[in-house]
Design a protein around this motif. Structure first.
Motif, PDB file in Angstrom:
ATOM      1  N   GLU C  97      23.861 -15.993 -26.541  1.00  0.00           N
ATOM      2  CA  GLU C  97      24.258 -16.523 -25.767  1.00  0.00           C
ATOM      3  C   GLU C  97      25.464 -17.312 -25.636  1.00  0.00           C
ATOM      4  O   GLU C  97      26.469 -17.984 -25.587  1.00  0.00           O
ATOM      5  CB  GLU C  97      23.641 -17.346 -24.541  1.00  0.00           C
ATOM      6  CG  GLU C  97      22.641 -16.732 -23.753  1.00  0.00           C
ATOM      7  CD  GLU C  97      23.115 -16.989 -22.538  1.00  0.00           C
ATOM      8  OE1 GLU C  97      23.171 -16.832 -21.178  1.00  0.00           O
ATOM      9  OE2 GLU C  97      23.087 -14.573 -21.743  1.00  0.00           O
ATOM     10  N   VAL C  98      25.927 -17.415 -26.927  1.00  0.00           N
ATOM     11  CA  VAL C  98      26.977 -18.626 -27.511  1.00  0.00           C
ATOM     12  C   VAL C  98      27.071 -17.844 -28.819  1.00  0.00           C
ATOM     13  O   VAL C  98      27.169 -16.937 -29.290  1.00  0.00           O
ATOM     14  CB  VAL C  98      26.526 -19.800 -28.307  1.00  0.00           C
ATOM     15  CG1 VAL C  98      25.963 -20.881 -27.233  1.00  0.00           C
ATOM     16  CG2 VAL C  98      25.224 -19.948 -29.228  1.00  0.00           C
ATOM     17  N   SER C  99      28.887 -18.644 -29.596  1.00  0.00           N
ATOM     18  CA  SER C  99      29.280 -17.991 -30.426  1.00  0.00           C
ATOM     19  C   SER C  99      28.033 -18.137 -31.450  1.00  0.00           C
ATOM     20  O   SER C  99      27.801 -19.615 -31.664  1.00  0.00           O
ATOM     21  CB  SER C  99      30.716 -18.604 -30.709  1.00  0.00           C
ATOM     22  OG  SER C  99      31.727 -18.446 -29.940  1.00  0.00           O
ATOM     23  N   LEU C 148      33.569 -16.619 -36.740  1.00  0.00           N
ATOM     24  CA  LEU C 148      32.402 -16.608 -35.297  1.00  0.00           C
ATOM     25  C   LEU C 148      32.537 -15.485 -35.380  1.00  0.00           C
ATOM     26  O   LEU C 148      33.592 -14.779 -34.826  1.00  0.00           O
ATOM     27  CB  LEU C 148      33.429 -17.670 -34.538  1.00  0.00           C
ATOM     28  CG  LEU C 148      32.828 -18.888 -34.884  1.00  0.00           C
ATOM     29  CD1 LEU C 148      33.779 -19.650 -33.871  1.00  0.00           C
ATOM     30  CD2 LEU C 148      31.654 -19.770 -35.353  1.00  0.00           C
ATOM     31  N   PRO C 151      29.654 -14.544 -27.916  1.00  0.00           N
ATOM     32  CA  PRO C 151      29.082 -14.257 -27.364  1.00  0.00           C
ATOM     33  C   PRO C 151      29.210 -12.979 -27.173  1.00  0.00           C
ATOM     34  O   PRO C 151      30.379 -13.170 -26.132  1.00  0.00           O
ATOM     35  CB  PRO C 151      28.816 -15.314 -26.808  1.00  0.00           C
ATOM     36  CG  PRO C 151      29.750 -16.260 -26.577  1.00  0.00           C
ATOM     37  CD  PRO C 151      30.816 -16.114 -27.348  1.00  0.00           C
ATOM     38  N   LYS C 152      28.428 -12.581 -26.363  1.00  0.00           N
ATOM     39  CA  LYS C 152      28.380 -11.147 -25.761  1.00  0.00           C
ATOM     40  C   LYS C 152      29.325  -9.708 -25.655  1.00  0.00           C
ATOM     41  O   LYS C 152      30.216  -9.899 -24.733  1.00  0.00           O
ATOM     42  CB  LYS C 152      28.193 -11.125 -23.788  1.00  0.00           C
ATOM     43  CG  LYS C 152      26.305 -12.728 -23.900  1.00  0.00           C
ATOM     44  CD  LYS C 152      25.350 -11.564 -23.647  1.00  0.00           C
ATOM     45  CE  LYS C 152      24.258 -12.348 -23.530  1.00  0.00           C
ATOM     46  NZ  LYS C 152      23.308 -11.574 -24.199  1.00  0.00           N
ATOM     47  N   ARG C 153      29.729 -10.284 -27.293  1.00  0.00           N
ATOM     48  CA  ARG C 153      30.941  -8.808 -27.041  1.00  0.00           C
ATOM     49  C   ARG C 153      30.790  -8.583 -29.277  1.00  0.00           C
ATOM     50  O   ARG C 153      30.163  -8.758 -29.566  1.00  0.00           O
ATOM     51  CB  ARG C 153      32.368 -10.012 -27.585  1.00  0.00           C
ATOM     52  CG  ARG C 153      32.802 -10.460 -25.743  1.00  0.00           C
ATOM     53  CD  ARG C 153      34.277 -11.641 -26.145  1.00  0.00           C
ATOM     54  NE  ARG C 153      34.933 -10.609 -25.746  1.00  0.00           N
ATOM     55  CZ  ARG C 153      36.605 -10.489 -25.584  1.00  0.00           C
ATOM     56  NH1 ARG C 153      36.446 -11.423 -26.731  1.00  0.00           N
ATOM     57  NH2 ARG C 153      36.301  -9.574 -25.278  1.00  0.00           N
TER      58      ARG C 153
END
Lengths: 238, 226, 224
Positions: C97-99, C148, C151-153
């Motif tokens: 959910e986070v970088s 980095l 998220p979600k990508r």
């Protein structure tokens, strides 16, 4: 006080049938109540927070454009700009004449969009820093501030001190559709000194964080994206 | 039903009947309702207590009077137990915090004088820097000139740069103070004074009262009076 | 069992225990004779081909390509010296959910070895003995790379490996391997025993070594 009265009944004699029935329904009632309390107690355990939640940062919310006040710092959103690319200038100022010369220039581009956020911050007591910043989207996904722009251009480690407001810049690289309903989250580092180095993350419970909405509503977010700059300049003093 | 049951056995050996009125201190069985019989006296506790009958009322009276006291004592005991339970943990945590974050011992250094700390003799003077273009509207820079003189050669080897901060004596607020360049152990010589610059920013209204504080730990802190 | 005490019946001989012992001995003998007690060979991690998706729990990883080519480290200067490097291209979907910093991906590429058995990259072990290979992992971008993973990508990641010769001069493409094997580890939501909080950590086996969830063999293209 019932001692002498109960003594009327000799031990071993069967109680009357009605009394037995009364006592049985009484016991049944007690049992049901006990079971209900037990069930409620067990159910209450589903509300218990796990350690991740217990130690999670304490978030101070602010209205769009307002000041978020935490125990260790206050923060507000000064400016938000959307840009397709960033122009990074390294400048040098002559101390004698005050003339600014450009030493180096670079350009950073993206497939998505850069959100350049200026945050003003002050501290009610001891100096602190706003080390970490995230862009938290409406569905809870957190983008960390991009590392494609060096710290010289954004000064994230600038001290936040009592008595005046300082500006700190953060740059986020996000897909444009993530902007609506998003907010900027900044937090101060743990202040346990040597203990933070002995066991990182052991003592950083309940850190203060401020959540600052980027835009009041979806229309404002759309306006921000409609006004996307082809190039936005960030300067660093050499 | 209970009446019938009771009557059949009245001639024989006595047996318990919960619905049979209690004969001893109640008037007659006819005036009893079935709800007030059995092992519980029909009369209320308050009215039964002062009754003169010596045999049953004696012990009952002795117990009933302290009932209120007993309840109070129980309540007091419960509150005390909770207080002790919480208090012990509170005290333990406070002791732990006091040990980990000991109270600060600040040694005041009069203006222009020096003080010894960590085998060094320290002296500092504070001056307000003239405003320049890059300064913040609400903040003023202070320039401190710190002079350090090692007392002995042994202390030079164990030298560590201290931490600096600016402090307001009245409110206890603090501001970051950064040394422009700190001397290392190789720059120091016993008996020879080395000076360096420390820069701090304080709010405009405190530029003449803020003081420089030098510290190694909370027990080893010097405050240079202005 | 109570039958023996019934009148008119003969007392039974104990039969069950010897029969069970005999059966067990026979079974064990059969297993031993068929080689069932020999230690099993160590289980090989599943082999994956280039382009197949690997589930690392934290990431979903595809190793796409490996190429040896000459690049200039200073993109602005056309006359800058060019260096031979091996670039491994990956497509990484960050499921967190986070970088996530790229170091997490780097650490999960447990070992990259050549066909000859030379270790090109091994983030878990201390550099030293081998030490002739340098590596750098980036998400290339216009103007400046990133380290980095959003998220979600899905991000295109390049693992750049460079051989460093003892004499200091640039080894040619011929010194680069034709085939590399990549051991991929897997993450779990690990609970810290002291804080009780969770973080992503590589799954380890009983000996404390990270578990290899997939071994990918990547042919290396030479474009020099």
């Amino acid at each position: 006080m019932t001692g002498p009265l109960v003594a009327e009944r000799p031990i071993g004699a069967p109680p009357a049938e009605g009394a037995r029935r009364g006592r049985f329904s009484h016991a049944l009632g007690n049992g049901v109540v006990a079971l209900a309390i037990g069930a409620a107690a067990v159910y209450a355990h589903t509300f218990a927070m796990d350690k991740d939640k217990l130690d999670a940062p304490l978030t101070s919310h602010a209205a769009a454009g307002g000041v978020a006040v935490t125990g260790r710092f206050s923060a507000r959103l000064e400016k938000v700009v959307a840009a397709r690319s960033l122009r990074l200038l390294t400048t040098s100022t002559d101390p004698e004449t005050g003339r600014v010369t450009i030493k180096k220039s670079g350009r950073v581009g993206t497939q998505d969009v850069f959100i350049v956020v200026t945050i003003g911050a002050t501290s009610p007591g001891d100096p602190t820093r706003l080390d970490d910043a995230w862009l938290r989207t409406a569905d809870g996904v957190e983008y960390a501030a991009t590392d494609r722009v060096g710290p010289a251009f954004t000064l994230p480690h600038r001290p936040v001190q009592n008595g005046w407001w300082v500006d700190v810049v953060f740059v986020f690289e996000i897909p444009p559709e993530a902007l609506a309903g998003a907010s900027i989250v900044v937090s101060a580092p743990s202040s346990n000194g040597i203990y933070d180095t002995i066991y990182p993350n052991r003592y950083n419970q309940l850190l203060p964080e401020a959540e600052l909405p980027i835009s009041a509503d979806r229309a404002a977010a759309r306006r921000l994206l409609d006004d996307v700059k082809t190039s936005w300049q960030l300067a660093a003093e050499e | 039903m209970s009446e019938k049951h009771g009557s059949t056995q009245e001639s024989g050996e006595p047996s318990f009947d919960a619905f049979k009125p209690v004969a001893r201190d109640t008037p007659s069985s006819g005036q009893e309702s079935i709800f007030s019989t059995g092992s519980w006296p029909a009369a209320s506790i308050a009215t039964a207590a002062p009754e003169p009958s010596p045999v049953p009322a004696g012990p009952a009276g002795r117990r009933r009077m302290p009932r209120l006291i007993r309840a109070t004592l129980l309540l007091v005991a419960a509150v005390a137990l909770v207080a002790v339970t919480v208090g012990v943990q509170w005290w333990d945590r406070s002791a732990w915090i006091a040990q980990r974050y000991p109270a600060e011992v600040v040694k005041d250094v009069p203006r222009g004088q020096s003080a010894a700390l960590h085998g060094m003799s320290w002296q500092a003077s504070l001056a307000v820097r003239a405003r320049s273009a890059g300064d913040h509207r609400d903040a003023t820079s202070l320039i401190a000139t710190v002079r350090v003189t090692p007392i002995s050669a042994k202390d030079v080897g164990g030298y560590l740069p201290p931490r600096f901060e600016a402090r307001d004596r009245g409110t206890g607020r603090r501001w970051q103070a950064l040394p422009a360049e700190t001397p290392t152990g190789s720059d120091l010589e016993p008996g020879r004074t080395t000076s360096f610059i420390v820069v701090a920013a304080v709010p405009n209204e405190l530029k003449d009262t803020a003081e420089l504080v030098l510290s190694y730990s909370s027990a080893e802190t010097l405050r240079f009076a202005r | 069992m109570s039958s023996s005490v019934l009148p008119g019946r003969r007392r039974r001989r104990p039969l069950l225990a010897p029969a069970a012992v005999l059966l067990a001995a026979t079974g064990l003998g059969t297993i031993a004779a068929l080689g069932g007690l020999v230690e099993a060979p160590p289980q090989q991690p599943p082999q994956r081909r280039v382009g197949e998706e690997i589930d690392q729990d934290l990431f979903r990883t595809k190793i796409e390509d490996a190429i040896v080519h000459a690049v200039s480290f200073d993109g602005d200067d056309p006359h800058a010296p060019r260096h031979t490097v091996l670039d491994l291209s990956l497509k990484i979907y960050n499921d967190a959910e986070v970088s996530v910093p790229l170091a997490y991906l780097e650490n999960s590429l447990l070992r990259i070895v050549s066909r000859e058995g030379e270790t090109l990259m091994s983030p878990g072990s201390a550099p030293g003995a081998g030490g002739t290979w340098l590596y750098d992992t980036t998400v290339p971008g216009e103007g400046a790379p990133s380290r980095l993973l959003p998220p979600k990508r899905t991000s295109a990641v390049t693992v750049r490996l460079r051989k460093r010769s003892a004499s200091g001069d640039e080894p040619g493409a011929g010194k680069y391997p034709d085939l590399v094997g990549v051991d991929v580890g897997v993450y779990e939501n690990h609970e810290d025993f002291l804080t009780g909080r969770h973080r992503a950590a590589l799954v380890q086996d009983d000996t404390g070594a990270p578990v290899v969830v997939a071994r990918v063999t990547v042919p290396v293209r030479k474009a020099v």
